[in-house]
Design a protein around this motif. Structure first.
Motif, short mmCIF file in Angstrom:
data_model
loop_
_atom_site.label_atom_id
_atom_site.label_comp_id
_atom_site.label_asym_id
_atom_site.label_seq_id
_atom_site.Cartn_x
_atom_site.Cartn_y
_atom_site.Cartn_z
N GLY A 1 60.66 35.64 86.64
CA GLY A 1 61.40 35.21 87.82
C GLY A 1 62.80 35.79 87.85
O GLY A 1 63.29 36.21 88.90
N SER A 2 63.45 35.85 86.69
CA SER A 2 64.80 36.39 86.63
C SER A 2 64.81 37.87 87.00
O SER A 2 65.68 38.35 87.72
CB SER A 2 65.38 36.21 85.23
N LYS A 3 63.80 38.61 86.53
CA LYS A 3 63.72 40.03 86.82
C LYS A 3 63.49 40.27 88.31
O LYS A 3 64.12 41.12 88.94
CB LYS A 3 62.58 40.66 86.01
N GLN A 4 62.58 39.49 88.90
CA GLN A 4 62.29 39.64 90.31
C GLN A 4 63.50 39.29 91.17
O GLN A 4 63.81 39.94 92.16
CB GLN A 4 61.10 38.78 90.72
N ALA A 5 64.21 38.24 90.75
CA ALA A 5 65.39 37.82 91.50
C ALA A 5 66.48 38.89 91.44
O ALA A 5 67.16 39.16 92.43
CB ALA A 5 65.92 36.51 90.94
N GLN A 6 66.62 39.51 90.28
CA GLN A 6 67.63 40.56 90.13
C GLN A 6 67.30 41.75 91.01
O GLN A 6 68.17 42.33 91.66
CB GLN A 6 67.72 40.99 88.68
N GLU A 7 66.02 42.12 91.07
CA GLU A 7 65.61 43.22 91.92
C GLU A 7 65.82 42.89 93.39
O GLU A 7 66.22 43.74 94.19
CB GLU A 7 64.14 43.56 91.67
N SER A 8 65.58 41.62 93.74
CA SER A 8 65.74 41.22 95.13
C SER A 8 67.20 41.22 95.56
O SER A 8 67.52 41.45 96.73
CB SER A 8 65.16 39.81 95.35
N SER A 9 68.10 40.95 94.62
CA SER A 9 69.51 40.86 94.96
C SER A 9 70.19 42.22 95.02
O SER A 9 71.32 42.33 95.46
CB SER A 9 70.24 39.98 93.94
N THR A 10 69.52 43.27 94.59
CA THR A 10 70.09 44.61 94.61
C THR A 10 69.62 45.34 95.86
O THR A 10 68.44 45.67 95.98
CB THR A 10 69.67 45.41 93.36
N VAL A 11 70.54 45.54 96.79
CA VAL A 11 70.20 46.19 98.04
C VAL A 11 70.71 47.63 97.99
O VAL A 11 71.90 47.87 97.85
CB VAL A 11 70.82 45.47 99.24
N THR A 12 69.80 48.57 98.07
CA THR A 12 70.17 49.98 98.01
C THR A 12 70.13 50.57 99.41
O THR A 12 69.09 50.57 100.06
CB THR A 12 69.21 50.76 97.09
N LEU A 13 71.26 51.04 99.87
CA LEU A 13 71.34 51.65 101.20
C LEU A 13 71.43 53.16 101.04
O LEU A 13 72.24 53.66 100.26
CB LEU A 13 72.57 51.13 101.94
N SER A 14 70.63 53.87 101.80
CA SER A 14 70.71 55.33 101.76
C SER A 14 71.93 55.77 102.55
O SER A 14 72.41 55.07 103.45
CB SER A 14 69.45 55.94 102.37
N GLY A 15 72.44 56.95 102.20
CA GLY A 15 73.58 57.47 102.92
C GLY A 15 73.27 57.68 104.39
O GLY A 15 74.12 57.51 105.26
N ARG A 16 72.03 58.03 104.69
CA ARG A 16 71.62 58.26 106.08
C ARG A 16 71.68 56.95 106.88
O ARG A 16 72.11 56.94 108.03
CB ARG A 16 70.21 58.83 106.10
N ALA A 17 71.25 55.87 106.24
CA ALA A 17 71.28 54.58 106.92
C ALA A 17 72.72 54.13 107.16
O ALA A 17 73.04 53.57 108.21
CB ALA A 17 70.53 53.54 106.09
N ILE A 18 73.57 54.36 106.18
CA ILE A 18 74.98 54.00 106.34
C ILE A 18 75.60 54.79 107.48
O ILE A 18 76.33 54.26 108.32
CB ILE A 18 75.75 54.24 105.03
N MET A 19 75.31 56.08 107.52
CA MET A 19 75.85 56.93 108.58
C MET A 19 75.39 56.46 109.95
O MET A 19 76.19 56.34 110.89
CB MET A 19 75.43 58.38 108.37
N ALA A 20 74.09 56.18 110.08
CA ALA A 20 73.56 55.75 111.37
C ALA A 20 74.22 54.46 111.83
O ALA A 20 74.54 54.29 113.02
CB ALA A 20 72.04 55.57 111.28
N SER A 21 74.46 53.56 110.90
CA SER A 21 75.06 52.27 111.23
C SER A 21 76.52 52.41 111.62
O SER A 21 76.98 51.85 112.61
CB SER A 21 74.93 51.32 110.04
N ARG A 22 77.26 53.20 110.86
CA ARG A 22 78.71 53.28 111.08
C ARG A 22 79.09 54.23 112.22
O ARG A 22 80.05 53.96 112.95
CB ARG A 22 79.41 53.70 109.79
#
Length: 307
Positions: free
Chosen positions: A39-60
């Protein structure tokens, strides 16, 4: 039971599983530990949000989560796009590079507004046909008295510009060298917003000398807007003669000049109009025919009035 405390080691049913009893047996410590670790491992993975540079660019830059708008051509080829924001003119190559810059900045803790400004200035460069449609202030600006005016960077920015232009990274950087030189022209750059210190680090980062980049997060973690980062110089001598009020042409003079330059007589203008419709060879006959028809119409009109 819902998910609680993501990032704190809890997942759905983890707490219940740790105190579950089998028939006539105490809860297994091994089982309970395995559930909590998983459970701890799954929770840690769920809390880490990886944004691609392309997604950041599109948003900003485009405020879009569903995709990017198409690349627009320069306003030299299509003036209808004059009012469009500069980032819409970034080429596909530009967007790929800016995406990498966003991703790097995000990872290093850099305030993303530094990247926003760099991207928009690059977009202005593309929008105006790679800068060719914008004239440097230093190429012919005068005050009202006719004194030459020029602009230079502050001592600090001038030193940064010199390091970029003379540094070894410029020849191998992925950032468009034409844009860099355009941005570092004081007569152009004084009206742009990208930070020269940040530009210098990006020129190096995206070159063969990337290992020379300093700690970005420490220097650019908080965006600082720099104002008045240029110096205006005005010459002492008047070199541009402006006509005084008495020397300025009157409205009557302007009308006379316009009439003098208009060499086509009324008769000649009529002939040219007819030539445009009927051809030069038929123009004279057509003119006579039209006049005859006009007289006939006048006769008919007078006859009907008398009757």
């Amino acid at each position: 039971m819902g998910i609680h405390g993501v990032g704190n080691g809890y997942i759905e049913n983890a707490t219940l599983a740790s105190v579950k009893y089998e028939a006539g047996k105490a809860a297994s410590l091994t089982q309970s530990t395995e559930v909590n670790v998983r459970g701890s491992k799954q929770a840690q993975e769920s809390s880490t949000v990886t944004l691609s540079g392309r997604a950041i660019m599109a948003s900003r830059l485009f405020s879009s989560e569903s995709g990017e708008p198409p690349v627009l051509p320069s306003i030299r080829t299509n003036g209808e796009y004059m009012g469009m924001l500069p980032q819409h003119f970034l080429t596909e190559s530009d967007r790929s590079l800016i995406s990498e810059v966003y991703e790097l900045a995000y990872e290093k803790g850099v305030d993303l507004r530094y990247v926003d400004q760099l991207a928009r200035d690059l977009g202005r460069y593309r929008k105006h046909d790679n800068g060719t449609m914008l004239i440097s202030f230093n190429e012919g600006s005068y005050d009202l008295q006719g004194r030459k005016q020029t602009i230079s960077f502050t001592e600090k920015d001038a030193a940064t510009a010199e390091r970029i232009l003379s540094g070894g990274a410029l020849s191998s950087t992925d950032i468009d060298q034409g844009f860099i030189r355009w941005r570092l022209d004081p007569g152009i750059g004084f009206g742009l917003s990208s930070n020269l210190d940040f530009l210098e680090q990006m020129v190096i980062q995206f070159s063969s000398r990337a290992d020379e980049v300093a700690e970005l997060g420490a220097k650019f973690s908080t965006h600082v807007w720099i104002e008045n980062n240029y110096i205006l110089h005005t010459a002492d001598e008047v070199t541009l003669h402006r006509p005084s009020v008495s020397e300025a042409p009157t409205e009557e003079d302007q009308v006379k000049e316009a009439l003098a330059s208009f060499q086509i007589s009324k008769h000649g203008l009529n002939e040219r109009l007819l030539e445009g419709f009927f051809g030069k060879s038929e123009a004279r006959n057509t003119a006579q025919s039209l006049l005859s028809r006009l007289f006939d119409l006048l006769k008919i009109s007078n006859t009907s009035k008398r009757g």
